[in-house]
Scaffold this motif. Structure first.
Motif, PDB file in Angstrom:
ATOM      1  N   GLY A 130     -39.392 -66.258 -84.532  1.00  0.00           N
ATOM      2  CA  GLY A 130     -40.096 -65.464 -85.335  1.00  0.00           C
ATOM      3  C   GLY A 130     -41.035 -64.392 -85.013  1.00  0.00           C
ATOM      4  N   PRO A 131     -41.571 -63.693 -85.914  1.00  0.00           N
ATOM      5  CA  PRO A 131     -42.626 -62.646 -85.304  1.00  0.00           C
ATOM      6  C   PRO A 131     -44.023 -63.197 -85.600  1.00  0.00           C
ATOM      7  CG  PRO A 131     -41.790 -62.513 -87.875  1.00  0.00           C
ATOM      8  CD  PRO A 131     -41.163 -63.575 -87.445  1.00  0.00           C
ATOM      9  N   PHE A 132     -44.536 -64.277 -86.022  1.00  0.00           N
ATOM     10  CA  PHE A 132     -45.814 -64.718 -86.303  1.00  0.00           C
ATOM     11  C   PHE A 132     -46.228 -65.558 -85.260  1.00  0.00           C
ATOM     12  CE2 PHE A 132     -44.071 -63.991 -90.524  1.00  0.00           C
ATOM     13  CZ  PHE A 132     -44.824 -62.757 -90.769  1.00  0.00           C
ATOM     14  N   GLN A 133     -46.269 -65.161 -83.841  1.00  0.00           N
ATOM     15  CA  GLN A 133     -46.647 -65.843 -82.748  1.00  0.00           C
ATOM     16  C   GLN A 133     -47.888 -65.835 -82.142  1.00  0.00           C
ATOM     17  OE1 GLN A 133     -43.566 -65.441 -79.835  1.00  0.00           O
ATOM     18  NE2 GLN A 133     -41.909 -65.224 -81.275  1.00  0.00           N
ATOM     19  N   THR A 134     -48.490 -64.731 -81.718  1.00  0.00           N
ATOM     20  CA  THR A 134     -49.823 -64.504 -81.280  1.00  0.00           C
ATOM     21  C   THR A 134     -50.495 -63.678 -82.006  1.00  0.00           C
ATOM     22  OG1 THR A 134     -48.859 -64.788 -78.965  1.00  0.00           O
ATOM     23  CG2 THR A 134     -50.946 -63.962 -79.011  1.00  0.00           C
ATOM     24  N   PRO A 135     -51.639 -64.083 -82.480  1.00  0.00           N
ATOM     25  CA  PRO A 135     -52.460 -63.275 -83.615  1.00  0.00           C
ATOM     26  C   PRO A 135     -53.113 -62.152 -82.781  1.00  0.00           C
ATOM     27  CG  PRO A 135     -53.126 -65.712 -83.827  1.00  0.00           C
ATOM     28  CD  PRO A 135     -52.162 -65.770 -82.734  1.00  0.00           C
ATOM     29  N   ARG A 136     -53.238 -61.029 -83.068  1.00  0.00           N
ATOM     30  CA  ARG A 136     -53.650 -59.849 -82.587  1.00  0.00           C
ATOM     31  C   ARG A 136     -54.939 -59.352 -83.208  1.00  0.00           C
ATOM     32  NH1 ARG A 136     -48.288 -56.762 -82.807  1.00  0.00           N
ATOM     33  NH2 ARG A 136     -49.443 -55.529 -84.732  1.00  0.00           N
ATOM     34  N   VAL A 137     -56.087 -59.183 -82.215  1.00  0.00           N
ATOM     35  CA  VAL A 137     -57.252 -58.881 -82.810  1.00  0.00           C
ATOM     36  C   VAL A 137     -57.924 -57.572 -81.711  1.00  0.00           C
ATOM     37  CG1 VAL A 137     -59.785 -59.676 -82.652  1.00  0.00           C
ATOM     38  CG2 VAL A 137     -57.995 -61.424 -83.482  1.00  0.00           C
ATOM     39  N   PRO A 138     -58.564 -56.740 -82.532  1.00  0.00           N
ATOM     40  CA  PRO A 138     -58.642 -55.261 -81.659  1.00  0.00           C
ATOM     41  C   PRO A 138     -59.873 -55.994 -80.558  1.00  0.00           C
ATOM     42  CG  PRO A 138     -59.573 -55.414 -83.912  1.00  0.00           C
ATOM     43  CD  PRO A 138     -58.608 -56.273 -83.865  1.00  0.00           C
ATOM     44  N   ARG A 139     -60.368 -55.093 -79.568  1.00  0.00           N
ATOM     45  CA  ARG A 139     -61.056 -55.636 -78.507  1.00  0.00           C
ATOM     46  C   ARG A 139     -62.567 -55.698 -79.065  1.00  0.00           C
ATOM     47  NH1 ARG A 139     -58.830 -51.708 -73.196  1.00  0.00           N
ATOM     48  NH2 ARG A 139     -56.833 -53.181 -73.151  1.00  0.00           N
ATOM     49  N   CYS A 140     -62.619 -54.555 -80.189  1.00  0.00           N
ATOM     50  CA  CYS A 140     -64.068 -54.459 -80.289  1.00  0.00           C
ATOM     51  C   CYS A 140     -64.728 -55.669 -81.027  1.00  0.00           C
ATOM     52  CB  CYS A 140     -64.213 -53.195 -81.496  1.00  0.00           C
ATOM     53  SG  CYS A 140     -63.275 -53.364 -83.095  1.00  0.00           S
ATOM     54  N   ALA A 141     -63.771 -56.590 -81.497  1.00  0.00           N
ATOM     55  CA  ALA A 141     -64.070 -57.841 -82.027  1.00  0.00           C
ATOM     56  C   ALA A 141     -65.076 -58.659 -81.155  1.00  0.00           C
ATOM     57  CB  ALA A 141     -63.026 -58.765 -82.315  1.00  0.00           C
ATOM     58  N   ALA A 142     -65.162 -58.560 -79.864  1.00  0.00           N
ATOM     59  CA  ALA A 142     -66.186 -59.211 -78.966  1.00  0.00           C
ATOM     60  C   ALA A 142     -67.308 -58.570 -78.699  1.00  0.00           C
ATOM     61  CB  ALA A 142     -65.336 -59.007 -77.324  1.00  0.00           C
ATOM     62  N   THR A 281     -54.701 -58.253 -88.801  1.00  0.00           N
ATOM     63  CA  THR A 281     -54.231 -57.242 -87.897  1.00  0.00           C
ATOM     64  C   THR A 281     -52.958 -57.341 -87.307  1.00  0.00           C
ATOM     65  OG1 THR A 281     -55.730 -58.320 -86.375  1.00  0.00           O
ATOM     66  CG2 THR A 281     -56.182 -56.030 -87.175  1.00  0.00           C
ATOM     67  N   GLY A 282     -52.056 -58.457 -87.777  1.00  0.00           N
ATOM     68  CA  GLY A 282     -50.912 -58.681 -87.442  1.00  0.00           C
ATOM     69  C   GLY A 282     -50.714 -59.765 -86.257  1.00  0.00           C
ATOM     70  N   PHE A 283     -49.505 -59.754 -85.819  1.00  0.00           N
ATOM     71  CA  PHE A 283     -49.121 -60.825 -84.593  1.00  0.00           C
ATOM     72  C   PHE A 283     -48.412 -59.918 -83.646  1.00  0.00           C
ATOM     73  CE2 PHE A 283     -49.553 -63.129 -88.432  1.00  0.00           C
ATOM     74  CZ  PHE A 283     -50.206 -64.188 -87.885  1.00  0.00           C
ATOM     75  N   GLY A 284     -48.409 -60.424 -82.350  1.00  0.00           N
ATOM     76  CA  GLY A 284     -47.512 -60.066 -81.339  1.00  0.00           C
ATOM     77  C   GLY A 284     -46.553 -61.242 -80.838  1.00  0.00           C
ATOM     78  N   LEU A 285     -45.488 -60.663 -80.077  1.00  0.00           N
ATOM     79  CA  LEU A 285     -44.507 -61.665 -79.623  1.00  0.00           C
ATOM     80  C   LEU A 285     -45.176 -62.220 -78.257  1.00  0.00           C
ATOM     81  CD1 LEU A 285     -41.239 -59.529 -80.591  1.00  0.00           C
ATOM     82  CD2 LEU A 285     -42.411 -61.436 -81.680  1.00  0.00           C
ATOM     83  N   ASP A 286     -44.585 -63.660 -77.872  1.00  0.00           N
ATOM     84  CA  ASP A 286     -44.839 -64.212 -76.883  1.00  0.00           C
ATOM     85  C   ASP A 286     -43.513 -64.664 -76.370  1.00  0.00           C
ATOM     86  OD1 ASP A 286     -46.074 -65.120 -74.603  1.00  0.00           O
ATOM     87  OD2 ASP A 286     -47.234 -66.893 -75.517  1.00  0.00           O
ATOM     88  N   HIS A 287     -43.151 -64.085 -75.516  1.00  0.00           N
ATOM     89  CA  HIS A 287     -41.863 -64.585 -74.743  1.00  0.00           C
ATOM     90  C   HIS A 287     -42.033 -64.843 -73.204  1.00  0.00           C
ATOM     91  CE1 HIS A 287     -40.066 -62.643 -78.542  1.00  0.00           C
ATOM     92  NE2 HIS A 287     -39.806 -64.007 -78.494  1.00  0.00           N
ATOM     93  N   ALA A 288     -43.251 -65.007 -72.689  1.00  0.00           N
ATOM     94  CA  ALA A 288     -43.443 -65.349 -71.364  1.00  0.00           C
ATOM     95  C   ALA A 288     -42.680 -66.213 -70.915  1.00  0.00           C
ATOM     96  CB  ALA A 288     -45.046 -65.577 -71.111  1.00  0.00           C
ATOM     97  N   TRP A 289     -42.188 -67.290 -71.855  1.00  0.00           N
ATOM     98  CA  TRP A 289     -41.519 -68.682 -71.231  1.00  0.00           C
ATOM     99  C   TRP A 289     -40.263 -68.288 -70.763  1.00  0.00           C
ATOM    100  CZ3 TRP A 289     -37.604 -70.298 -74.578  1.00  0.00           C
ATOM    101  CH2 TRP A 289     -37.867 -69.481 -75.892  1.00  0.00           C
ATOM    102  N   ILE A 290     -39.855 -66.962 -71.323  1.00  0.00           N
ATOM    103  CA  ILE A 290     -38.158 -66.795 -71.118  1.00  0.00           C
ATOM    104  C   ILE A 290     -38.379 -66.091 -69.843  1.00  0.00           C
ATOM    105  CG2 ILE A 290     -36.275 -65.698 -71.873  1.00  0.00           C
ATOM    106  CD1 ILE A 290     -37.258 -65.807 -74.655  1.00  0.00           C
ATOM    107  N   GLU A 291     -37.888 -66.610 -68.701  1.00  0.00           N
ATOM    108  CA  GLU A 291     -37.793 -66.015 -67.384  1.00  0.00           C
ATOM    109  C   GLU A 291     -36.378 -65.350 -67.119  1.00  0.00           C
ATOM    110  OE1 GLU A 291     -38.746 -68.958 -64.374  1.00  0.00           O
ATOM    111  OE2 GLU A 291     -40.499 -69.582 -65.754  1.00  0.00           O
ATOM    112  N   LEU A 292     -36.184 -64.080 -68.076  1.00  0.00           N
ATOM    113  CA  LEU A 292     -34.969 -63.500 -68.020  1.00  0.00           C
ATOM    114  C   LEU A 292     -35.092 -61.978 -68.423  1.00  0.00           C
ATOM    115  CD1 LEU A 292     -32.617 -66.144 -69.786  1.00  0.00           C
ATOM    116  CD2 LEU A 292     -32.621 -65.564 -67.094  1.00  0.00           C
ATOM    117  N   PRO A 293     -34.458 -61.114 -67.886  1.00  0.00           N
ATOM    118  CA  PRO A 293     -34.578 -59.582 -68.242  1.00  0.00           C
ATOM    119  C   PRO A 293     -34.329 -59.521 -69.708  1.00  0.00           C
ATOM    120  CG  PRO A 293     -32.706 -60.046 -66.849  1.00  0.00           C
ATOM    121  CD  PRO A 293     -33.422 -61.375 -66.711  1.00  0.00           C
TER     122      PRO A 293
END
Length: 704
Positions: A130-142, A281-293
Motif C-alpha cells: 500500500g501507499p501508507f509506509q513511511t511518514p513524511r515530515v519536512p526538514r524544518c520540523a527539526a 504531510t503524507g507518506f513515502g514508499l519504502d521498497h529498499a528490501w526489494i533488491e531488483l530494478p
C-alpha cells in the motif's frame, strides 16, 4: 533449512493483499500472505480513533463479501478493521502474520524472500504494502523547540492526546481537514495548506458523491486517459471545505516554509507561535528490501497497472495504479483481478486430474532425483577424502621443506664457526709473524752493534725491506685462503639452494596435481548437484500439480455435496454452518438477523417423477423470487424438500416485512396455479439457539 516454496507470495495483509488472496484461492494457487504486523489491516488500526471513510459501505466491499451495515452509511476505522479480519476468516486465506520480509532477490526463475526466521521461494510476488509506509515530515520540523509537541498524522489518536494551546495542522488533504475539524472543538487550530484543492460535497441532490462519480464514469477513468491524468495530478477533498472549517473557528494559513523555536513561518511571511504541530504531510514508499530494478529514472515504481518489467513481480494498491479507486478500500478488486489473471497467463497451472500413469512417472522422477542426490553425495565425500589426502601430502612436503631449511641453517652455522676459527688462527699467525719480524729486527740490530762499523745503514734498510716483503707475501697468501674459503662457502650455498628449489618444484607439482584432482571433483559434484536440482524441480512441479488436482477434486466434491442443484442454495449440513456463522456475526456486531421461512406445497401428494420434476421447478422459481427480493443477503437454506429459509443480516424485522409483502405479491402467481405458498418471519433474539429462531420462522410460515 530448505526454503518453503509457493506459487505466489503476497506481501501485505491489507485490503490489497486480501483481495489478491481471494482471486488466487479461487484459482487453486498455493500462496501465502505475509505481513510484519501481528494482525490483519494493521495500517487501519493505527489511524486516529474517530476516522470515518468518505466512501459509503456499498463502495467499500472486497470481492465476494458485502460490507456489513447500512449501505449508504460511512464506516468507521474499527468497522474497517473488523471487516478485514472477517474477510480473512470467511475465505480462510493462508496468513503468515508477524513475519517481516527483510530482502527479496531473484535467483534463476524464482523469487527468494528472506524472512525473520526462514526463507521462502515463489514463482511470482505481489507487493501489496500500500501507499501508507513511511511518514513524511519536512526538514524544518527539526528546528522546532523540544517543548513543542509534534506528531505525524499516522501517530495522531485523539484530541485528548494533544496538549492545550495553539495547534497547527500542516497538510491540506482529506486527512489534514478531518483532523483540524476534530481538534477545533477543544483547541485553537490553524491549518497550513500549500495549494488550493478541488472540494466536493459528500452528498449532492440527495445522493452520495460516489454514486455520482460511478454513474458519470469518472470513478472508472484510467490514468491513461486525458481526464484521468488531470484528476491524478491533484487531490480532491470529499466532504470538507475551507468555508466549513472557518465556520468551526479554524484559521487557514499558507504553506509552511520554516520553523525556529516555537515559531512557524508561512509563505506569506506571516508567523505563528505554536504549542503543537500535527504533520498531515503524507507518506513515502519504502521498497529498499526489494533488491531488483523496479525504479524509473525519476524514482517512481516502473509498472503498467501493477505489472513490472521484472517477470513475475507485481504491485497492488498504489494510488492511481489504474483509476481513482485503485488505493481505496473497495476499488482495489479490479486491479487484483487483473494481476491474478496476468499471473494465470504467465504461470499456467497444469491440467487437473493427473492419472495413475502420470503419478507413476512423477514417482519415478522422484526416485531418480533421490538416486542423483546419492551419487552427488558420494562424489562430494570422495572429493573431501581426496582433498584431505592432498592436504596431508602438502603437510608432509612442508615438513620436509622445514627440515631442509633447518639443515641449511645448521650447515651455515657450522660454516660460520669454521670461518671464525680460521680467522682466529689467521690472527694468531699474524701476531706470531709480527713477533718474528720484531725478533728479526732485534737480531739484526744486535748483529750490527756486534760487528761494529763494518755494517752500514744501507744493509739494515735492505734487511727491513726484505722482512716487510715477506710479511706482505704472507698476508697475500692469507687473503687467497680467505677467497678460496668464500668460494667454497658460496658453492655450498648454491648446492643447498638448488636442492631447495628441487624440493619446492616437487611440492609445486604435487600441489598442482592435487588442485587438478579437486577441480575435477568439484566439476563432477556441480554436475551431479545440477542434475539433482533439476529432477527435484520436476518432481516438485508434479507434486504441486498432484496437490492442486487433489484440492480441486476435493473442492468439487464439497461443492457438489453442499449445494442444492435445484435452487443453487445450501443443503442443510453446509447451510446450517453458514447460518451459525451469520448468527455469530450478528451477535458480535449488534446487527439484526431476520429469517424468512417459505413453505411450498402442492394440491395433492407428489407421487411420480413428472410430479416431482414439476414441484422442483416451482420450488426453484419461488427460491429465485425470494433471493432476488433480499439481495445481497442471499443465504438460502433448504430445510425440507418443499421448504427453505432465507437469512438476512443487517435488516430489521419491520423492514424485512415490507420486502416480504412485495414477495407475497409475486408468489400470488404461484398460488393462482394451484400451489400453496406461505411465508413467515422471525428475528434473532438474545439467547436464541439456531433451532429456536428457525422454528419460529417455520411456525409463522405454517400459520399463514
Amino acid at each position: 533449512m530448505r526454503p518453503e516454496r509457493f506459487d505466489v507470495a503476497v506481501v501485505g495483509a491489507g485490503q490489497a493483499g486480501l483481495a489478491a488472496g481471494h482471486f488466487l484461492a479461487a484459482e487453486g494457487r498455493r500462496f501465502v500472505i505475509l505481513d510484519a504486523a501481528n494482525s490483519v489491516g494493521a495500517a487501519w488500526a493505527k489511524r486516529w480513533a474517530s476516522l470515518e471513510l468518505f466512501t459509503p459501505r456499498r463502495f467499500d466491499a472486497l470481492p465476494g463479501l458485502a460490507f456489513p451495515g447500512e449501505p449508504d452509511g460511512h464506516p468507521s476505522r474499527d468497522e474497517v478493521v473488523s471487516y478485514l479480519n472477517l474477510y480473512a476468516q470467511t475465505f480462510a486465506l493462508p496468513m503468515a502474520l508477524g513475519t517481516g520480509v527483510w530482502s527479496m532477490t531473484k535467483v534463476a526463475e524464482r523469487f527468494v524472500l528472506e524472512l525473520d526466521e526462514r526463507t521462502i521461494e515463489a514463482d511470482a510476488v505481489i507487493v501489496a504494502t500500500g501507499p501508507f509506509q513511511t511518514p513524511r515530515v519536512p526538514r524544518c520540523a527539526a528546528d522546532l523547540a523540544e517543548e513543542v509537541f509534534q506528531a505525524h498524522s499516522a501517530e495522531y489518536g485523539a484530541p485528548s492526546e494533544i496538549p492545550a494551546g495553539t495547534v497547527l495542522v500542516v497538510g491540506g488533504g482529506n486527512t489534514g481537514f478531518q483532523i483540524a475539524s476534530e481538534l477545533s472543538a477543544t483547541h485553537a487550530v490553524h491549518l497550513s495548506i500549500g495549494s488550493r484543492q478541488t472540494s466536493l460535497p459528500q452528498r449532492f441532490l440527495g445522493r452520495d458523491v460516489f454514486w455520482w462519480l460511478e454513474k458519470t464514469g469518472l470513478l472508472s477513468k484510467s490514468v491513461d486517459t486525458r481526464i484521468g491524468r488531470r484528476l491524478s495530478a491533484r487531490d480532491t477533498l470529499i466532504g470538507s471545505s475551507r468555508r466549513a472549517l472557518r465556520r468551526q473557528g479554524v484559521a487557514i494559513e499558507s504553506r509552511t516554509v520554516g520553523a525556529s523555536g516555537r515559531t512557524i513561518t508561512f509563505a506569506t511571511d506571516a508567523e505563528l507561535d505554536v504549542d503543537a504541530v500535527i504533520w498531515a504531510t503524507g507518506f513515502g514508499l519504502d521498497h529498499a528490501w526489494i533488491e531488483l530494478p523496479i525504479a524509473t529514472a525519476d524514482g517512481a515504481i516502473g509498472h503498467r497497472r501493477g505489472v513490472t518489467d521484472v517477470p513475475g513481480l507485481y504491485f497492488l494498491g498504489l494510488p492511481w495504479q489504474h483509476t481513482r479507486g485503485s488505493a481505496l478500500l473497495g476499488g482495489v478488486k479490479g486491479d487484483a483481478e487483473h494481476i491474478t489473471a496476468h499471473i494465470a497467463t504467465q504461470f499456467p497451472l497444469p491440467p487437473a486430474g493427473l492419472g495413475d500413469i502420470e503419478r507413476d512417472r512423477a514417482g519415478e522422477r522422484r526416485d531418480d532425483a533421490g538416486h542423483e542426490r546419492g551419487v552427488a553425495a558420494r562424489a562430494r565425500d570422495q572429493a573431501g577424502r581426496d582433498r584431505d589426502h592432498a592436504a596431508h601430502r602438502r603437510d608432509r612436503t612442508g615438513d620436509q621443506r622445514d627440515g631442509a631449511a633447518e639443515q641449511r641453517e645448521g650447515a651455515a652455522d657450522d660454516r660460520d664457526e669454521d670461518g671464525a676459527r680460521r680467522d682466529l688462527v689467521a690472527d694468531q699467525r699474524d701476531v706470531t709473524s709480527g713477533q718474528r719480524d720484531r725478533a728479526g729486527q732485534q737480531r739484526d740490530l744486535a748483529e750490527a752493534q756486534a760487528s761494529g762499523p763494518g755494517i752500514t745503514s744501507n744493509a739494515l734498510v735492505r734487511s727491513a725491506l726484505a722482512r716487510r716483503d715477506a710479511a706482505s707475501d704472507r698476508r697475500a697468501a692469507l687473503a687467497d685462503r680467505y677467497a678460496a674459503a668464500r668460494e667454497r662457502t658460496e658453492a655450498e650455498r648454491d648446492r643447498d639452494a638448488g636442492a631447495s628449489e628441487r624440493v619446492e618444484a616437487e611440492h609445486d607439482r604435487d600441489a598442482g596435481a592435487s588442485d587438478r584432482v579437486e577441480a575435477e571433483h568439484d566439476r563432477v559434484t556441480a554436475r551431479a548437484d545440477r542434475a539433482a536440482a533439476a529432477r527435484e524441480r520436476v518432481a516438485a512441479g508434479y507434486d504441486r500439480a498432484l496437490a492442486r488436482s487433489d484440492r480441486t477434486a476435493a473442492a468439487k466434491e464439497r461443492a457438489a455435496s453442499s449445494l442444492d442443484p435445484l435452487t443453487g442454495a445450501y443443503l442443510p449440513a453446509g447451510g446450517f454452518v453458514e447460518l451459525d456463522r451469520e448468527m455469530a456475526r450478528s451477535r458480535r456486531t449488534g446487527q439484526p438477523l431476520t429469517l424468512v421461512a417459505v413453505d411450498v406445497a402442492g394440491l395433492g401428494p407428489v407421487d411420480g417423477a413428472e410430479d416431482r420434476a414439476s414441484a422442483d421447478r416451482m420450488l426453484a422459481e419461488v427460491a429465485g423470487t425470494v433471493r432476488s427480493s433480499f439481495r445481497p443477503y442471499d443465504l438460502v437454506i433448504r430445510t425440507k424438500p418443499d421448504e427453505f429459509i432465507c437469512a438476512i443480516t443487517g435488516l430489521e424485522m419491520t423492514a424485512a416485512a415490507k420486502r416480504l409483502a412485495g414477495v407475497d405479491v409475486v408468489l400470488a402467481k404461484a398460488r393462482a396455479r394451484g400451489w400453496s405458498t406461505t411465508t413467515g418471519l422471525a428475528e434473532l433474539q438474545e439467547g436464541d439457539s439456531r433451532e429456536d429462531v428457525v422454528a419460529r420462522a417455520a411456525v409463522g410460515a405454517a400459520g399463514n
